[in-house]
Design a protein around this motif. Structure first.
Motif, mmCIF file in Angstrom:
data_model
loop_
_atom_site.group_PDB
_atom_site.id
_atom_site.type_symbol
_atom_site.label_atom_id
_atom_site.label_comp_id
_atom_site.label_asym_id
_atom_site.label_seq_id
_atom_site.Cartn_x
_atom_site.Cartn_y
_atom_site.Cartn_z
ATOM 1 N N ASN A 1 7.849 6.798 -2.375
ATOM 2 C CA ASN A 1 6.852 5.743 -2.512
ATOM 3 C C ASN A 1 6.979 5.002 -3.840
ATOM 4 O OD1 ASN A 1 5.697 6.157 -0.036
ATOM 5 N ND2 ASN A 1 3.982 7.349 -0.789
ATOM 6 N N ILE B 1 8.708 1.824 -3.399
ATOM 7 C CA ILE B 1 7.885 0.800 -2.769
ATOM 8 C C ILE B 1 6.979 0.135 -3.792
ATOM 9 C CG2 ILE B 1 6.171 0.360 -0.962
ATOM 10 C CD1 ILE B 1 7.211 2.822 0.490
ATOM 11 N N LEU B 2 6.527 0.917 -4.768
ATOM 12 C CA LEU B 2 5.636 0.396 -5.795
ATOM 13 C C LEU B 2 6.255 -0.793 -6.530
ATOM 14 C CD1 LEU B 2 3.093 0.607 -7.588
ATOM 15 C CD2 LEU B 2 4.323 2.324 -8.946
ATOM 16 N N TYR B 3 7.562 -0.729 -6.752
ATOM 17 C CA TYR B 3 8.237 -1.783 -7.506
ATOM 18 C C TYR B 3 8.911 -2.821 -6.596
ATOM 19 C CZ TYR B 3 7.451 1.219 -11.516
ATOM 20 O OH TYR B 3 6.860 1.975 -12.494
ATOM 21 N N LYS C 1 1.458 -3.575 -1.421
ATOM 22 C CA LYS C 1 1.306 -2.132 -1.654
ATOM 23 C C LYS C 1 0.491 -1.467 -0.547
ATOM 24 C CE LYS C 1 3.669 -2.755 -5.307
ATOM 25 N NZ LYS C 1 4.037 -4.160 -4.993
ATOM 26 N N SER C 2 -0.227 -2.286 0.223
ATOM 27 C CA SER C 2 -0.985 -1.745 1.356
ATOM 28 C C SER C 2 -0.066 -1.136 2.405
ATOM 29 C CB SER C 2 -1.840 -2.842 1.998
ATOM 30 O OG SER C 2 -1.031 -3.907 2.469
ATOM 31 N N ILE D 1 1.959 1.100 2.015
ATOM 32 C CA ILE D 1 2.052 2.533 1.796
ATOM 33 C C ILE D 1 1.022 3.272 2.649
ATOM 34 C CG2 ILE D 1 1.801 4.402 0.099
ATOM 35 C CD1 ILE D 1 2.888 2.517 -2.008
ATOM 36 N N THR E 1 -2.152 2.949 -6.621
ATOM 37 C CA THR E 1 -0.838 3.594 -6.519
ATOM 38 C C THR E 1 -0.523 4.485 -7.705
ATOM 39 O OG1 THR E 1 -0.134 1.578 -5.392
ATOM 40 C CG2 THR E 1 1.572 3.169 -5.955
ATOM 41 N N GLU E 2 -0.835 4.016 -8.897
ATOM 42 C CA GLU E 2 -0.431 4.749 -10.103
ATOM 43 C C GLU E 2 -1.145 6.097 -10.231
ATOM 44 O OE1 GLU E 2 -3.823 1.938 -11.119
ATOM 45 O OE2 GLU E 2 -1.953 1.877 -9.989
#
Length: 258
Positions: free
Chosen positions: A94, A97-99, A104-105, A107, A254-255
């Motif tokens: 994941n 995907i963050l970057y 981001k939804s 995920i 996310t973080e």
């Protein structure tokens, strides 16, 4: 670029993520067993032990536990969703995907859909196996309606598990809380014993559990051929699932856990 092209361009990476999440679930032996073999064993063990309590030509212990354990298994889909979301291998992937330049939804949406697809296939397989091979009553020709109700409950449970991951940000804590909540909902819903005989208060409390809605709907379909609750139950779970996904959108950071 037109809006339709943008949407098409976004759908492709979503399906790539969805495919990966589904494969992660479908290749997890413990999840396969917990969503297929374990419910089967539980049905037959409880059916055997309860043979003296449901000894009749109309409803056997196997028939009763065939319905209730399928519903209990669908309730516990929330814990499968938590595993799909917070497993260490998934969390590492994941991070990419963050970057990535995508919403981001994706995920939490892909985890919800992948869990629903995986557990939905398990539910359909169990209904077909119990109805066609073991002759357990799940509605006969109306068993497809039973399967559809279970699928909608799977969707609700998938979204619930993902929301709890967004709230508590850890698989172990999420599963502990879900385990308690699922047990309470199952008891209130009458999966283990009926609350109706404990008085009016207990009977009213039971209707606060979504499990009770599923039990009432499925039992009416299977034993009375009554489909009056079918569409209201489906609509309720679809709306509830959308509200849970909205909750994911509001709480997703996310973080916090990637």
């Amino acid at each position: 670029m037109t809006d339709s092209r943008k949407k098409t361009g976004l759908l492709f990476p979503f399906f790539i993520i969805l495919k990966r999440d589904f494969i992660n679930l479908a290749t997890n032996v413990s999840l396969i067993l917990s969503n297929t073999i374990f419910p089967l064993l539980l049905i037959f063990v409880l059916g055997y032990l309860g043979g003296g309590l449901y000894g009749g030509s109309d409803v056997t212990a196997y028939d009763y536990y065939g319905v209730t354990i399928l519903i209990y298994s669908a309730l516990n889909v929330s814990m499968t969703a938590a595993n799909s979301f917070m497993d260490q291998n998934v969390k590492r992937s994941n991070l990419r995907i963050l970057y990535a330049p995508i919403p981001k939804s994706f995920i939490y949406l892909s985890k919800t859909v992948a869990t629903f697809l995986f557990t939905g296939l398990c539910s359909i397989a169990l209904v077909a196996l119990l109805q066609l091979v073991f002759n357990i009553r799940l509605g006969g020709t109306s068993a497809v309606y039973t399967a559809v109700v279970l699928l909608c409950f799977d969707l609700f449970s998938s979204a619930l598990g993902v929301l709890f991951c967004c709230l508590f940000k850890g698989e172990e804590l999420t599963n502990k809380i879900l385990s308690i909540i699922n047990s309470v909902l199952a008891i209130l819903g009458g999966l283990f014993f009926q609350l109706d005989g404990l008085g009016r208060t207990a009977e009213v409390l039971s209707f606060f559990s979504p499990v009770k809605w599923v039990v009432e709907t499925v039992l009416r379909i299977v034993y009375d051929g009554d489909f009056s609750l079918f569409l209201p139950t489906l609509l309720s779970f679809v709306i509830a699932s959308l509200l849970l996904l909205w909750g994911c959108k509001r709480t997703f950071k996310t973080e916090d856990y990637i």
